[in-house]
Design a protein around this motif. Structure first.
Motif, short mmCIF file in Angstrom:
data_model
loop_
_atom_site.label_atom_id
_atom_site.label_comp_id
_atom_site.label_asym_id
_atom_site.label_seq_id
_atom_site.Cartn_x
_atom_site.Cartn_y
_atom_site.Cartn_z
N GLU A 112 8.23 6.41 -5.68
CA GLU A 112 6.94 6.76 -5.25
C GLU A 112 6.18 5.38 -4.88
OE1 GLU A 112 6.62 9.99 -8.09
OE2 GLU A 112 4.88 10.31 -6.96
N TYR A 113 6.55 4.52 -5.81
CA TYR A 113 5.63 3.41 -5.70
C TYR A 113 6.58 2.19 -6.24
CZ TYR A 113 4.76 5.05 -10.34
OH TYR A 113 4.59 5.69 -11.65
N THR A 148 -0.84 8.77 -9.19
CA THR A 148 0.47 9.13 -9.99
C THR A 148 0.92 8.02 -11.04
OG1 THR A 148 1.29 10.51 -8.15
CG2 THR A 148 2.58 9.90 -9.86
N ALA A 149 0.82 6.85 -10.40
CA ALA A 149 1.08 5.78 -11.23
C ALA A 149 0.29 5.53 -12.45
CB ALA A 149 1.07 4.43 -10.61
N GLY A 150 -1.11 5.59 -12.15
CA GLY A 150 -2.09 5.85 -13.37
C GLY A 150 -1.68 6.74 -14.36
N ASN A 173 0.90 -1.21 -0.09
CA ASN A 173 0.02 0.11 0.15
C ASN A 173 0.87 1.34 0.02
OD1 ASN A 173 -1.86 1.92 2.27
ND2 ASN A 173 -2.68 1.22 0.18
N PHE A 174 0.82 2.06 -1.09
CA PHE A 174 1.57 3.53 -0.90
C PHE A 174 0.79 4.42 -0.96
CE2 PHE A 174 4.72 0.58 -3.03
CZ PHE A 174 6.06 0.98 -2.66
N ARG A 182 8.45 13.67 -4.53
CA ARG A 182 7.80 12.27 -4.06
C ARG A 182 6.53 12.35 -3.34
NH1 ARG A 182 12.16 10.45 -6.00
NH2 ARG A 182 12.57 12.44 -5.91
N GLY A 183 6.35 13.59 -2.37
CA GLY A 183 5.10 13.58 -1.69
C GLY A 183 4.02 14.35 -2.70
N LYS A 184 3.05 13.75 -3.13
CA LYS A 184 2.52 14.48 -4.36
C LYS A 184 0.85 14.80 -3.98
CE LYS A 184 4.34 13.58 -8.79
NZ LYS A 184 5.40 12.61 -8.64
N TYR A 185 0.70 15.91 -3.84
CA TYR A 185 -0.87 16.34 -3.65
C TYR A 185 -1.35 16.31 -5.17
CZ TYR A 185 -4.66 19.10 -2.28
OH TYR A 185 -5.84 19.65 -2.11
N VAL A 186 -2.03 15.52 -5.81
CA VAL A 186 -2.31 15.59 -7.14
C VAL A 186 -3.22 16.68 -7.50
CG1 VAL A 186 -3.10 13.95 -9.18
CG2 VAL A 186 -1.83 13.02 -7.28
#
Ligand code: UDP
Ligand code: MG
Length: 314
Positions: free
Chosen positions: A301-302, A78-80, A70-71, A175-179
């Motif tokens: 990040e993942y 983000t990965a999407g 779980n990330f 790395r800390g994303k607030y999309v």
């Protein structure tokens, strides 16, 4: 034909996945787009993995990314985006709180306005606890006060973005994303779309209080250094109050208009107050140092365990 991707982060969503997939597919059936799904399994420990593999086995337009653990929601989104090669993408939750039936209208609005982002604003939210509604309302307003960017209020990750925005998003190194904040920060033409957020069709919220806290922290600290500036202001106020008090007590002693040695209460109050101010400001500093530490390590990040139905590079 243009390609539209539907990006869906999933964490323990066995209760809703099948229904969510079928309903979204039905909602998009009449559209003149090549549709593809990108499901991100964010380290679920229920049957999400099996269900997604089943769906992917029966539909070549369904791509699946399994994380190694779980990330978090933001890493999944983000990965999407990182793995999307479509012209347009919609980010949507698995629980159908954001109705997929709205997507055709969002697409129409995007065309009519030649917009790069259609962000969905919640007019109201059904089936959510008062605490969640209240904290969420408060969060967006405090964030706007704290941040140097003006974010649209009451807007989640449910949105339509185009290739240009995705391309820019892929360049973000943090790395800390607030999309939703980053997408808004990117710029281009962004148009709101108002809707009513519905209740979950099944299962429970996957956002624990701890996750909400972390999410709010990332949003706040990554988009603003106002907390640091507030700490400085607090320091100035404290010094000012201190000087006034010192003058008051010293002059009082000389001219006899007060008796400084009578006040145990006032001394305790001052000590506790300034102790608090110091801890608070050191704490704020610590938060930023922590972020610097995390970013410096530059870990991914993942981590992806497995991918399904991805053909070429993406
Ligand atoms: N989610 C995720 N990883 C997490 C938590 C949530 O991928 O660690 C997904 C979840 O499966 C859902 C979306 O993010 O599709 C939003 O989560 P949820 O509906 O639980 O949040 P809420 O709507 O209650 O704020
Ligand atoms: Mg939800």
């Amino acid at each position: 034909m243009k390609k539209l991707a539907i990006i869906v982060p999933c964490y323990n969503e066995e209760a809703v996945l099948q229904q969510s997939y079928l309903r979204t597919k039905a909602a998009l059936a009449g559209l003149d787009y090549l549709i593809e799904f990108i499901y991100i399994n964010d380290g679920s420990f229920d049957r999400t993995r099996e269900l997604l593999d089943e769906i992917a086995a029966g539909d070549a337009q369904v791509k699946v990314i399994h994380f190694s653990r779980n990330f978090g929601h933001q890493a999944a989104v983000t990965a999407g985006i990182n793995h999307c090669d479509a012209d347009l993408a919609v980010i949507i939750d698995a629980d159908m709180q954001d109705p997929p039936e709205l997507i055709p209208d969002m697409l129409a609005l995007q065309q009519a306005e030649s917009a790069h982002v259609i962000y969905c604003v919640r007019k109201s939210r059904a089936g959510e606890r008062r605490f969640k509604r209240l904290t969420s309302k408060l969060f967006y307003r405090v964030l706007n006060f704290m941040s140097d960017v003006n974010f649209p209020l009451d807007t989640g990750d449910f949105r339509l973005i185009d290739r240009k925005v995705m391309h820019e998003f892929d360049r973000f190194k943090e790395r800390g994303k607030y999309v939703r904040g980053l997408i808004s920060w990117v710029g281009f033409k962004q148009v709101p779309f108002y809707y009513t957020r519905e209740a979950r069709i099944g299962g429970r919220t996957k956002y624990s209080f701890r996750k909400m806290w972390k999410f709010a922290g990332t949003a706040m600290l990554y988009f603003s250094n106002k907390p640091l500036r507030l700490a400085t202001s607090l320091g100035f106020i404290a010094v000012f109050v201190g000087v006034i008090l010192a003058l008051w007590f010293t002059l009082g002693k000389i001219y006899g208009f007060n008796h400084a040695n009578s006040g145990w209460t006032s001394i305790m109050t001052t000590v506790i107050f300034f102790g608090g101010v110091q801890l608070l400001t050191v704490g704020v500093l610590g938060q930023y140092v922590g972020i610097l530490f995390d970013e410096l390590k530059a870990r991914p990040e993942y981590i992806i365990d497995e991918k399904r139905n991805f053909r070429d590079s993406k």
